[in-house]
Scaffold this motif. Structure first.
Motif, mmCIF file in Angstrom:
data_model
loop_
_atom_site.group_PDB
_atom_site.id
_atom_site.type_symbol
_atom_site.label_atom_id
_atom_site.label_comp_id
_atom_site.label_asym_id
_atom_site.label_seq_id
_atom_site.Cartn_x
_atom_site.Cartn_y
_atom_site.Cartn_z
ATOM 1 N N ALA A 124 15.491 46.869 47.379
ATOM 2 C CA ALA A 124 15.494 46.185 46.081
ATOM 3 C C ALA A 124 16.600 46.691 45.169
ATOM 4 N N ALA A 125 17.071 47.921 45.419
ATOM 5 C CA ALA A 125 18.119 48.508 44.577
ATOM 6 C C ALA A 125 19.499 47.930 44.870
ATOM 7 N N VAL A 126 19.629 47.204 45.977
ATOM 8 C CA VAL A 126 20.921 46.573 46.284
ATOM 9 C C VAL A 126 21.164 45.460 45.280
ATOM 10 N N LYS A 127 22.306 45.500 44.639
ATOM 11 C CA LYS A 127 22.599 44.542 43.568
ATOM 12 C C LYS A 127 23.281 43.299 44.136
ATOM 13 N N THR A 128 22.785 42.139 43.744
ATOM 14 C CA THR A 128 23.457 40.876 44.038
ATOM 15 C C THR A 128 23.638 40.126 42.727
ATOM 16 N N LYS A 137 28.628 38.969 47.867
ATOM 17 C CA LYS A 137 28.699 39.019 49.330
ATOM 18 C C LYS A 137 28.369 40.426 49.833
ATOM 19 N N ILE A 138 28.904 41.429 49.144
ATOM 20 C CA ILE A 138 28.632 42.813 49.541
ATOM 21 C C ILE A 138 27.146 43.128 49.400
ATOM 22 N N GLY A 139 26.542 42.670 48.311
ATOM 23 C CA GLY A 139 25.113 42.906 48.109
ATOM 24 C C GLY A 139 24.260 42.239 49.177
ATOM 25 N N ILE A 140 24.572 40.988 49.502
ATOM 26 C CA ILE A 140 23.823 40.265 50.538
ATOM 27 C C ILE A 140 23.971 40.977 51.873
ATOM 28 N N ARG A 141 25.185 41.403 52.173
ATOM 29 C CA ARG A 141 25.426 42.124 53.437
ATOM 30 C C ARG A 141 24.628 43.414 53.490
ATOM 31 N N GLY A 203 27.118 35.521 52.846
ATOM 32 C CA GLY A 203 27.601 36.862 52.530
ATOM 33 C C GLY A 203 28.645 37.433 53.457
ATOM 34 N N ARG A 204 28.939 36.755 54.542
ATOM 35 C CA ARG A 204 29.854 37.319 55.543
ATOM 36 C C ARG A 204 31.293 36.999 55.164
ATOM 37 N N PHE A 205 32.128 38.045 55.093
ATOM 38 C CA PHE A 205 33.536 37.861 54.789
ATOM 39 C C PHE A 205 34.248 37.230 55.984
ATOM 40 N N PRO A 206 35.334 36.485 55.743
ATOM 41 C CA PRO A 206 36.106 35.913 56.856
ATOM 42 C C PRO A 206 36.633 37.022 57.768
ATOM 43 N N ALA A 207 36.488 36.824 59.060
ATOM 44 C CA ALA A 207 36.872 37.851 60.036
ATOM 45 C C ALA A 207 38.354 37.741 60.375
#
Length: 303
Positions: A124-128, A137-141, A203-207
């Motif tokens: 829950a502490a992960v911020k989105t 995107k970083i939070g979702i990941r 949330g996934r960045f382009p590879a």
């Protein structure tokens, strides 16, 4: 010394090819032998691996005793035993000089665990942001990674190497490549499946090239490092004021502990964790003595 080079090289191939150990494990085993060789060189002891005796091994063990704790010393001796057992296996030696070398007694280190409430608090502490920007995107990941670590009981290296092609949601499993490149299939719950699907969608960045199949990516489109996942977890623990010293492996320990507490059998837990021996899994039997008392008082005929 030159007389050791060929044997160490062959031993490395044996560990990697015949025993199927991971690169990290191979490096560790070779380091033990090379440390012995360095001691021999520094003390002008010119002896080959075929002629070295117990006395010379004992000198080496005594020389490093002050530098190592009992656990590290035991691991070093175990590594040397493996090397000389290999020489015997290949008929280079008739006996091992390690036969009478004593391994220090060490207490079993019990794994740290988190309660379900603590795991919920960390996730829950992960911020989105909800803005679908880079921070979102970083939070979702990060939320998804923690869910997968806990829900599937993965090692951190197994998480970083997880691929899109390893996801078999129709069958309810993911394919994991563990130590020594051994593969296993681990069940994955519907909630975690949905978390991964949402992450891949939002949330996934382009590879970048050669990372197209990697599931968890950094903002540059590359796979994450082990160190980055350690850092993410440490920051979250600080954010919620968690006093326990935790790591990605704590989620794996908690996975196994909570399964056991809720009635899962050790054999099933062993298969999901990818332990070769069930004795490794048995460490979790200590975890909740109240739970074990409950089992006794519920099921024993003399309760």
């Amino acid at each position: 010394m030159k007389s050791w080079i060929k044997f160490i090289k062959d031993y490395r191939s044996y560990l990697k090819i015949e025993r199927g150990l991971s690169d990290n494990s191979v490096v560790s085993y070779i380091f033990d032998v090379e440390r012995l060789v360095k001691f021999l060189e520094e003390n002008s002891i010119d002896v080959s691996p075929l002629k070295i005796t117990e006395d010379e091994i004992q000198q080496f063990v005594y020389s490093v005793a002050g530098e190592l704790n009992p656990r590290s010393k035991a691991r070093l001796i175990s590594g040397l035993k493996s090397f000389f057992n290999y020489l015997m296996f290949e008929d280079y030696r008739k006996e091992t000089p390690m036969e009478l070398i004593e391994v220090p007694k060490i207490g079993r280190k019990l794994p740290d665990t988190l309660s379900t409430a603590e795991i919920d608090a960390l996730i829950a502490a992960v911020k989105t942001t909800g803005n679908q920007d880079e921070e979102d995107k970083i939070g979702i990941r990060n939320k998804t990674m923690l869910e997968v670590l806990y829900s599937c009981g993965l090692r951190v290296s197994e998480l970083t190497t997880l691929k899109l092609s390893d996801l078999f949601f129709d069958d309810g499993f993911i394919r994991i490549t563990g130590k020594g490149n051994k593969q296993r299939f681990v069940p994955i719950g519907k909630k975690t499946q949905q978390d991964i699907a949402d992450y891949v969608q939002n949330g996934r960045f382009p590879a970048i090239k050669n990372h197209e199949d990697t599931l968890f990516l950094n903002r540059r489109g590359r796979g994450l490092t082990r160190a980055m996942i350690f850092t993410i977890i440490k920051r979250l623990a600080d954010d919620i004021g968690l006093k326990k010293k935790i790591s990605p492996h704590t989620f794996r320990h908690s996975f196994a502990t909570h399964l056991l507490e809720n009635g899962a059998d050790l054999r099933s837990i062993q298969m999901m964790l990818g332990h070769e021996s069930i004795t490794t899994t048995e460490i979790y039997m200590h975890i909740d003595r109240k739970f074990l008392n409950h089992i006794l008082n519920t099921y024993h005929p003399r309760r």
